[in-house]
Design a protein around this motif. Sequence first.
Motif, mmCIF file in Angstrom:
data_model
loop_
_atom_site.group_PDB
_atom_site.id
_atom_site.type_symbol
_atom_site.label_atom_id
_atom_site.label_comp_id
_atom_site.label_asym_id
_atom_site.label_seq_id
_atom_site.Cartn_x
_atom_site.Cartn_y
_atom_site.Cartn_z
ATOM 1 N N ALA A 280 0.825 -1.200 0.000
ATOM 2 C CA ALA A 280 0.000 0.000 0.000
ATOM 3 C C ALA A 280 0.867 1.261 0.000
ATOM 4 C CB ALA A 280 -0.928 -0.004 1.208
ATOM 5 N N GLY A 281 1.922 1.252 0.822
ATOM 6 C CA GLY A 281 2.828 2.403 0.844
ATOM 7 C C GLY A 281 3.502 2.626 -0.489
ATOM 8 N N TYR A 283 2.389 1.751 -3.415
ATOM 9 C CA TYR A 283 1.371 2.216 -4.369
ATOM 10 C C TYR A 283 1.130 3.717 -4.204
ATOM 11 C CZ TYR A 283 -3.158 2.463 -6.776
ATOM 12 O OH TYR A 283 -4.201 2.798 -7.616
ATOM 13 N N LEU A 284 0.992 4.161 -2.951
ATOM 14 C CA LEU A 284 0.735 5.576 -2.696
ATOM 15 C C LEU A 284 1.892 6.449 -3.186
ATOM 16 C CD1 LEU A 284 -0.836 5.338 0.895
ATOM 17 C CD2 LEU A 284 -2.033 5.730 -1.271
ATOM 18 N N VAL A 285 3.109 5.983 -2.974
ATOM 19 C CA VAL A 285 4.283 6.739 -3.451
ATOM 20 C C VAL A 285 4.295 6.793 -4.974
ATOM 21 C CG1 VAL A 285 6.807 6.753 -3.579
ATOM 22 C CG2 VAL A 285 5.673 6.251 -1.403
ATOM 23 N N ALA A 286 4.037 5.647 -5.622
ATOM 24 C CA ALA A 286 4.058 5.578 -7.083
ATOM 25 C C ALA A 286 2.989 6.460 -7.725
ATOM 26 C CB ALA A 286 3.866 4.134 -7.540
ATOM 27 N N HIS A 287 1.906 6.691 -7.028
ATOM 28 C CA HIS A 287 0.809 7.495 -7.572
ATOM 29 C C HIS A 287 0.788 8.909 -6.992
ATOM 30 C CE1 HIS A 287 -0.537 3.502 -8.794
ATOM 31 N NE2 HIS A 287 -1.350 4.089 -9.643
ATOM 32 N N THR A 294 6.655 9.260 4.321
ATOM 33 C CA THR A 294 5.325 9.190 4.950
ATOM 34 C C THR A 294 4.529 7.959 4.519
ATOM 35 O OG1 THR A 294 4.254 10.475 3.183
ATOM 36 C CG2 THR A 294 5.227 11.704 5.037
ATOM 37 N N ALA A 295 5.118 7.125 3.677
ATOM 38 C CA ALA A 295 4.377 6.001 3.083
ATOM 39 C C ALA A 295 3.793 5.075 4.140
ATOM 40 C CB ALA A 295 5.283 5.225 2.140
ATOM 41 N N ALA A 296 4.593 4.707 5.140
ATOM 42 C CA ALA A 296 4.120 3.765 6.163
ATOM 43 C C ALA A 296 2.955 4.343 6.958
ATOM 44 C CB ALA A 296 5.265 3.390 7.095
ATOM 45 N N ALA A 297 3.078 5.610 7.347
ATOM 46 C CA ALA A 297 2.011 6.256 8.117
ATOM 47 C C ALA A 297 0.746 6.410 7.288
ATOM 48 C CB ALA A 297 2.480 7.619 8.625
ATOM 49 N N LEU A 302 -4.819 4.543 5.752
ATOM 50 C CA LEU A 302 -5.671 3.913 4.746
ATOM 51 C C LEU A 302 -6.342 2.656 5.311
ATOM 52 C CD1 LEU A 302 -6.136 4.758 1.749
ATOM 53 C CD2 LEU A 302 -4.572 2.915 1.111
ATOM 54 N N ALA A 303 -5.610 1.916 6.144
ATOM 55 C CA ALA A 303 -6.136 0.667 6.703
ATOM 56 C C ALA A 303 -7.295 0.896 7.661
ATOM 57 C CB ALA A 303 -5.026 -0.095 7.420
#
Length: 473
Positions: A280-281, A283-287, A294-297, A302-303
């Motif tokens: 998920a992290g 994916y968020l970075v790629a988009h 901040t990807a992990a947070a 999102l969860a």
Amino acid sequence: MLERTTSEPQEDGVRHTIDDNSLTPVPEHERKSGWYLSWLPAGVATSLLQLTLAGTITALVGSILGLLAGVLAAVFVLTIGWLFGNIARVEGLSGTVLPRFYGLGLRGSAISSLAFAIMIIGFCASENVLLYNGTLFALGWQDTTGARVLIYGVLTVLWVALSMFGIKVVTRTSSALVIVFLLLLAYMVFRIYDTSDVTLNEAFTRAATVATGSGASRFFEVVGILGGQGAALILVNADYTRYARSRSSVGGVNLVGVIMLDIVGIALGILVLTGGSTLAGDYLVAHGQATPATAAADAAVLATTNTGAYFVIVSGMVGFALMYVAQAKVQVLNVYSGSLALSNLWHVLTGRHPNRFVMILLANAVCLLLIAAGVFNHLSGFISVLGMIMMGIIATAIADYYLVSTREPRDPGAVEPVNWAGVVTVAVSSVVAYVLSETGAFPFGFLSATVLCLILYPIVRTSVLKPRAVAHA
């Protein structure tokens, strides 16, 4: 007036099917097996909301303690649920009609109907919010008035259409879609652990990510959430076990419910949300929706707010579409139980037998109002507080049936207008349980409400507030 069950078939038209014995005892010829009925609690427990709560639970206390809390709650809910569900089987009445005869009286049962209707429709509203958020994520839409009208409007029409034809259609819908949902989750789990560097051991030993408050206070909060959920599950299961043929069927329905809700549901949440957090992290970075820092947070947020997004991230649009189909089962079940609660409330307040289709429409209207009121943002507190009240009502009915009434059936044509012993017991126990919970003196409000009602009701009912004159039900 409520009539006792008979073994003779009754007229089975569309009107009878829609009404679905909403206020009358289930006839013997309509009774079902435990296997048949067990698909219903399985459908309730496998949902986006349960995955979201699992994400919240593991964030608060970590994976191991989350599962431990689930097991503890499951044992308690199974015991109380079997006792209450067996009353529903014997009387053939739903969980919100039973308090008329056991615990609250005719007018007093409005309390149980109102509390349960708010909670179960609140769950329906929260599931709709998760579907809405997931749809926006999948389609890249913005949160606008037009999007809300379109998506919530379509969802409402679907739930009305699928829940109007009684328990037969509801069961068929649930049984088929439980399998679809579990297969989809199995595929997601395979994808997560096949394509990421996360191991099963890491997922099931993940520590808490929330640092506020002590570990003990967070664990107590989790148990409170699960206990509140358990109260709703007990009343939902009673709506199904009124159709059961035997006590063993009642036990089977409740066992499946607690296993799926408190153990399997949390485990699936750990597997999908905790295990999939790295994907998920990324994916968020790629988009462009997060940075590496901040990807992990952002994945953790999102969860707990947009579980449906994980279906898009892991399985693409096909997975998201299948998730939408599978999610229909729990919404149908929520609307089904909500309409039964509103049917009793309407009858108690007006004296008129309601049209259950109208109650289905009303349940969905209330659902939209709760969405507008932001119930999803206050879900944990919402569940805990209402759970105390409902556990008190359930415990009072159990005390009345097993301890005071010595399990003798009540006259179906007559019932007390208000059982003041029960109303006072529930009110006092709920307030005391809430105060004990809020002050930290005893954090498990649902448990203290249960114990207080089991002790107080027989004393009050047989001494201070004895049975009074009856009124037609």
